[in-house]
Structures are given as structure tokens and as C-alpha cells.
Write a protein that holds these residues in place. Structure first.
Motif, PDB file in Angstrom:
ATOM      1  N   PRO A 127      37.887  64.708   6.119  1.00 22.01           N
ATOM      2  CA  PRO A 127      37.573  65.435   7.367  1.00 22.01           C
ATOM      3  C   PRO A 127      38.455  65.030   8.544  1.00 22.01           C
ATOM      4  CG  PRO A 127      35.573  64.577   6.329  1.00 22.01           C
ATOM      5  CD  PRO A 127      36.727  63.944   5.635  1.00 22.01           C
ATOM      6  N   PHE A 128      39.117  63.877   8.454  1.00 22.68           N
ATOM      7  CA  PHE A 128      39.903  63.382   9.574  1.00 22.68           C
ATOM      8  C   PHE A 128      41.364  63.807   9.514  1.00 22.68           C
ATOM      9  CE2 PHE A 128      36.343  60.492   9.024  1.00 22.68           C
ATOM     10  CZ  PHE A 128      35.838  60.417  10.318  1.00 22.68           C
ATOM     11  N   LEU A 129      41.737  64.522   8.451  1.00 21.67           N
ATOM     12  CA  LEU A 129      43.147  64.907   8.327  1.00 21.67           C
ATOM     13  C   LEU A 129      43.552  65.947   9.368  1.00 21.67           C
ATOM     14  CD1 LEU A 129      43.586  65.079   4.438  1.00 21.67           C
ATOM     15  CD2 LEU A 129      43.956  63.147   5.997  1.00 21.67           C
ATOM     16  N   ARG A 130      42.577  66.735   9.822  1.00 22.48           N
ATOM     17  CA  ARG A 130      42.885  67.739  10.849  1.00 22.48           C
ATOM     18  C   ARG A 130      41.911  67.679  12.024  1.00 22.48           C
ATOM     19  NH1 ARG A 130      43.636  70.126   6.096  1.00 22.48           N
ATOM     20  NH2 ARG A 130      41.626  71.195   6.109  1.00 22.48           N
ATOM     21  N   ALA A 131      41.086  66.655  12.066  1.00 25.80           N
ATOM     22  CA  ALA A 131      40.191  66.475  13.216  1.00 25.80           C
ATOM     23  C   ALA A 131      41.010  66.086  14.442  1.00 25.80           C
ATOM     24  CB  ALA A 131      39.161  65.391  12.905  1.00 25.80           C
ATOM     25  N   PRO A 132      40.484  66.286  15.646  1.00 25.25           N
ATOM     26  CA  PRO A 132      41.213  65.866  16.853  1.00 25.25           C
ATOM     27  C   PRO A 132      41.593  64.387  16.775  1.00 25.25           C
ATOM     28  CG  PRO A 132      39.296  67.188  17.448  1.00 25.25           C
ATOM     29  CD  PRO A 132      39.195  66.927  15.970  1.00 25.25           C
ATOM     30  N   LEU A 133      42.798  64.084  17.171  1.00 27.52           N
ATOM     31  CA  LEU A 133      43.279  62.711  17.053  1.00 27.52           C
ATOM     32  C   LEU A 133      42.427  61.735  17.857  1.00 27.52           C
ATOM     33  CD1 LEU A 133      47.181  62.966  17.022  1.00 27.52           C
ATOM     34  CD2 LEU A 133      45.699  62.014  15.257  1.00 27.52           C
ATOM     35  N   TRP A 134      41.923  62.175  18.993  1.00 27.80           N
ATOM     36  CA  TRP A 134      41.094  61.266  19.788  1.00 27.80           C
ATOM     37  C   TRP A 134      39.837  60.863  19.022  1.00 27.80           C
ATOM     38  CZ3 TRP A 134      36.075  62.394  20.791  1.00 27.80           C
ATOM     39  CH2 TRP A 134      35.667  63.735  20.711  1.00 27.80           C
ATOM     40  N   LEU A 135      39.300  61.822  18.241  1.00 30.64           N
ATOM     41  CA  LEU A 135      38.110  61.518  17.457  1.00 30.64           C
ATOM     42  C   LEU A 135      38.433  60.544  16.325  1.00 30.64           C
ATOM     43  CD1 LEU A 135      35.150  61.992  16.754  1.00 30.64           C
ATOM     44  CD2 LEU A 135      35.859  64.006  15.429  1.00 30.64           C
ATOM     45  N   VAL A 136      39.571  60.756  15.662  1.00 30.95           N
ATOM     46  CA  VAL A 136      39.987  59.857  14.584  1.00 30.95           C
ATOM     47  C   VAL A 136      40.189  58.449  15.138  1.00 30.95           C
ATOM     48  CG1 VAL A 136      41.613  59.485  12.704  1.00 30.95           C
ATOM     49  CG2 VAL A 136      41.147  61.817  13.480  1.00 30.95           C
ATOM     50  N   ALA A 137      40.839  58.355  16.297  1.00 31.03           N
ATOM     51  CA  ALA A 137      41.085  57.043  16.910  1.00 31.03           C
ATOM     52  C   ALA A 137      39.772  56.373  17.294  1.00 31.03           C
ATOM     53  CB  ALA A 137      41.984  57.200  18.132  1.00 31.03           C
ATOM     54  N   LEU A 138      38.821  57.138  17.805  1.00 30.42           N
ATOM     55  CA  LEU A 138      37.529  56.578  18.204  1.00 30.42           C
ATOM     56  C   LEU A 138      36.780  56.024  16.996  1.00 30.42           C
ATOM     57  CD1 LEU A 138      35.312  56.091  20.320  1.00 30.42           C
ATOM     58  CD2 LEU A 138      34.501  58.429  19.881  1.00 30.42           C
ATOM     59  N   VAL A 139      36.743  56.805  15.901  1.00 31.60           N
ATOM     60  CA  VAL A 139      36.048  56.358  14.695  1.00 31.60           C
ATOM     61  C   VAL A 139      36.725  55.107  14.120  1.00 31.60           C
ATOM     62  CG1 VAL A 139      35.418  56.983  12.329  1.00 31.60           C
ATOM     63  CG2 VAL A 139      35.162  58.655  14.176  1.00 31.60           C
ATOM     64  N   ALA A 140      38.057  55.104  14.099  1.00 31.98           N
ATOM     65  CA  ALA A 140      38.785  53.939  13.589  1.00 31.98           C
ATOM     66  C   ALA A 140      38.464  52.694  14.406  1.00 31.98           C
ATOM     67  CB  ALA A 140      40.288  54.211  13.603  1.00 31.98           C
ATOM     68  N   ALA A 141      38.430  52.842  15.732  1.00 32.60           N
ATOM     69  CA  ALA A 141      38.135  51.701  16.603  1.00 32.60           C
ATOM     70  C   ALA A 141      36.719  51.188  16.373  1.00 32.60           C
ATOM     71  CB  ALA A 141      38.323  52.104  18.066  1.00 32.60           C
ATOM     72  N   ILE A 142      35.766  52.105  16.187  1.00 31.27           N
ATOM     73  CA  ILE A 142      34.377  51.691  15.949  1.00 31.27           C
ATOM     74  C   ILE A 142      34.259  50.953  14.625  1.00 31.27           C
ATOM     75  CG2 ILE A 142      32.056  52.559  15.456  1.00 31.27           C
ATOM     76  CD1 ILE A 142      32.613  54.807  17.480  1.00 31.27           C
ATOM     77  N   ILE A 143      34.890  51.476  13.576  1.00 32.27           N
ATOM     78  CA  ILE A 143      34.775  50.876  12.243  1.00 32.27           C
ATOM     79  C   ILE A 143      35.414  49.494  12.208  1.00 32.27           C
ATOM     80  CG2 ILE A 143      35.551  51.095   9.844  1.00 32.27           C
ATOM     81  CD1 ILE A 143      35.107  54.102  10.129  1.00 32.27           C
ATOM     82  N   ILE A 144      36.562  49.357  12.835  1.00 29.19           N
ATOM     83  CA  ILE A 144      37.228  48.048  12.849  1.00 29.19           C
ATOM     84  C   ILE A 144      36.494  47.083  13.776  1.00 29.19           C
ATOM     85  CG2 ILE A 144      39.344  46.837  13.472  1.00 29.19           C
ATOM     86  CD1 ILE A 144      40.889  49.343  12.570  1.00 29.19           C
ATOM     87  N   GLY A 145      36.124  47.567  14.962  1.00 31.91           N
ATOM     88  CA  GLY A 145      35.476  46.698  15.937  1.00 31.91           C
ATOM     89  C   GLY A 145      34.093  46.243  15.511  1.00 31.91           C
TER      90      GLY A 145
END
Length: 327
Positions: A127-145
Motif C-alpha cells: 500500500p505504500f508504493l504509491r501512497a503520499p510520501l509524507w504518509l510513508v515517512a510518518l509511518v516509517a518514523a513511528i515504526i522505527i521510533g
């Protein structure tokens, strides 16, 4: 009338080369792990901080490249046939590793290792291959953080350990939890999408191997999954019988004894040079009186305990001569 999905982008050879470097690094690490496990080398590859850092760096590269590959292969439209073909290969490899390690290492078998993670993360990333980049970055930051911000003993159990919030990791020879590692896959997705939207994409696509090393690395990268599946069985097929013939653990036991003795000695407040003298004396006594079984098993007879005490007194007088008082 049916329409087919757009074709995949031209292959980026630079990505194959990067995969080749990563798989060779993984083989080198696993070789060192095996050598440590069979006691050919003294390093504790599974737990020493520098080795843990190396392992995590290699794993980060692998998972980042998973995100890269998903965008290159399916970023414009998911090519379902190709996706499921590769996914089934990865899932089958993960199942084989679980079964094999269950019989070889029943107490620490691999139930959610690198291939298990790649299979799950590949599905989660779609689902993240074409999702808005800001959303992908937010999810990545939450998962790592979240991995660094929260932990609970509940997740020490194998059942919940795949999430990654443990306080003490459960025994497993390979464990790649969702938090934080899925975030690394998303970082690969983000970076690749940004590169493809920039002029840098054309320059990277134009890179071609110009020497044998680059060609070899690119070839290894294209077959990285197969190499990953085969390399450990091949390494073990060589090292297991070699260890059975040479018994390297016997050669290593002296080094283990000295390391443990010196750590205990210095912790007790004795200076390092004196501890070296004391422990070397102790090692000579253990070897002279053949007390290895008593040390390793903890099952000490009265005669062995008397000999250990006598050796201890003798070695203590080497570093503290004032203890050698007339009786």
C-alpha cells in the motif's frame, strides 16, 4: 477487453551490485558466526557489541533493498504474477529454514528470520508504493521510533516477539521483528521514489558493470535469494565434520578460561597485570591436574576441590607474596 499492468522499469544494475555486496557481507558474517559457534575462533559473534553492529548493518542494507526492489518492480502498478512468484519462493525458503533449524537447534530455531520478515514486509509495503510520501515517512518514523521508545516483558515470549518490543530477546538464531525493521523497508521505498522522480534516476540506470568484480557482484545480486538459502548449508557441510575431526573447542578452552578468570579478577579490584599472572598460573594448574571436567560441569569431587584450593593458594602467593607466611 482487459488491460495488463505496465511493464517493470529497466533493470538498475547498480541495485544488483548493491545486493551482491550485501549477500557477500552476509556470507562473511555467517562464516564468522559458524566459526565462533564451533569454537574455531574466540570471538562471540552472536553477542559481542561490534559483531552485533555489523549484523544489524548488513540486515539494514538487505531490508532497505527490499523496499528499493518493490518500488522498481511494482511502483507504477503491481505485477501480481511476478510478485506472487517471488513471494512464494521467499516464503518457501523461510519455511525450509524454520524446519531445518528446528531439528538442528530446537532451543533457538529460526521462527521469524530474514526471509520470514521479507515475505511479510513485502506484503505490508504494497500500500505504500504509491501512497503520499509524507504518509510513508510518518509511518516509517513511528515504526522505527516506537522500537526505541517502548518495551514490555510481555513481548519476551516467542508468540509476541515478532513485534519487537521485548526487554530480553527470546532465544533464536535469527529474529527480525516488525518494529523497527519494517521501517527500514519503508525507508527504501521513500528513497527510491524520490530518486525515480529526480534526474538522478537516468544516471543510475545508465551505470553498467565495467569489470569482472562488478559483473560478479551484479550476478550475485540477481541470485541473492537462492544464494542466501544455500550458503549456510554449504558452510555447515564443511565446518561440522571439520569440527568433529579437530575438536577446536579443546584448543579454545584455555582462552575461555583466561578471559573469564581475568574478568573476575579485575572486577574484584586486582590490577590487570597481576590478574594476568594469577590466571596464567591457574591455567597451568588446571592443565597439570586435568581439572577441566570439574570446571565445565561444576561437579567437583572432594579431591578435586582440595586441588583447586591448593592451586588457588599457590597462585595467590605469586601476586601477593605476603600471603606466603610460615605456618
Amino acid at each position: 477487453m482487459t488491460t495488463s499492468a505496465p511493464p517493470a522499469r529497466p533493470r538498475f544494475v547498480i541495485v544488483d551490485i548493491a545486493r551482491g555486496v550485501a549477500i557477500i557481507a552476509m556470507i562473511a558474517y555467517h562464516l564468522c558466526w559458524d566459526l565462533s559457534y564451533f569454537r574455531f575462533i574466540a570471538a562471540d559473534v552472536g553477542y559481542d557489541p561490534q559483531w552485533v553492529a555489523i549484523a544489524r548493518t548488513i540486515l539494514s542494507a538487505f531490508l532497505f533493498l527490499v523496499g528499493v526492489g518493490l518500488v522498481l518492480g511494482h511502483g507504477r502498478a503491481i505485477r501480481w504474477r511476478a510478485f506472487w512468484k517471488r513471494w512464494l519462493f521467499v516464503a518457501a525458503g523461510a519455511a525450509i529454514i524454520t524446519i531445518a533449524t528446528f531439528f538442528a537447534f530446537p532451543q533457538s530455531f529460526v521462527y521469524f528470520g530474514v526471509l520470514h520478515a521479507i515475505a511479510l514486509f513485502s506484503l505490508m509495503a504494497l500500500p505504500f508504493l504509491r501512497a503520499p510520501l509524507w504518509l510513508v515517512a510518518l509511518v516509517a518514523a513511528i515504526i522505527i521510533g516506537a522500537h526505541f521508545a517502548y518495551a514490555d516483558p510481555l513481548f519476551n515470549a516467542k508468540t509476541w516477539s515478532v513485534l519487537g518490543f521485548w526487554t530480553v530477546p527470546p532465544p533464536a538464531n535469527d529474529l527480525v521483528p516488525i518494529f523497527p525493521w519494517f521501517g527500514v523497508v519503508l525507508l527504501g521505498v521513500i528513497v527510491t521514489r524520490l530518486v525515480l522522480a529526480s534526474p538522478l534516476a537516468d544516471r543510475l540506470a545508465a551505470i553498467q558493470p565495467e569489470n569482472r568484480l562488478a559483473t560478479t557482484l551484479a550476478g550475485a545480486g540477481r541470485w541473492s535469494l537462492l544464494i542466501y538459502l544455500l550458503h549456510q548449508p554449504l558452510l555447515l557441510a564443511v565446518l561440522y565434520p571439520l569440527a568433529a575431526l579437530t575438536h577446536p573447542e579443546i584448543a579454545m578452552r584455555s582462552a575461555d578460561f583466561l578471559k573469564s578468570c581475568q574478568q573476575t579478577c579485575t572486577t574484584g579490584g586486582t590490577s590487570a597485570p597481576l590478574c594476568v599472572t594469577y590466571c596464567q598460573c591457574g591455567l597451568e594448574g588446571v592443565e597439570k591436574d586435568d581439572l577441566w571436567n570439574a570446571i565445565y560441569t561444576g561437579q567437583v569431587t572432594a579431591a578435586e576441590q582440595a586441588q583447586l584450593d591448593a592451586n588457588n593458594r599457590q597462585c595467590s602467593t605469586l601476586i601477593y607474596p605476603e600471603l606466603n607466611l610460615p605456618q
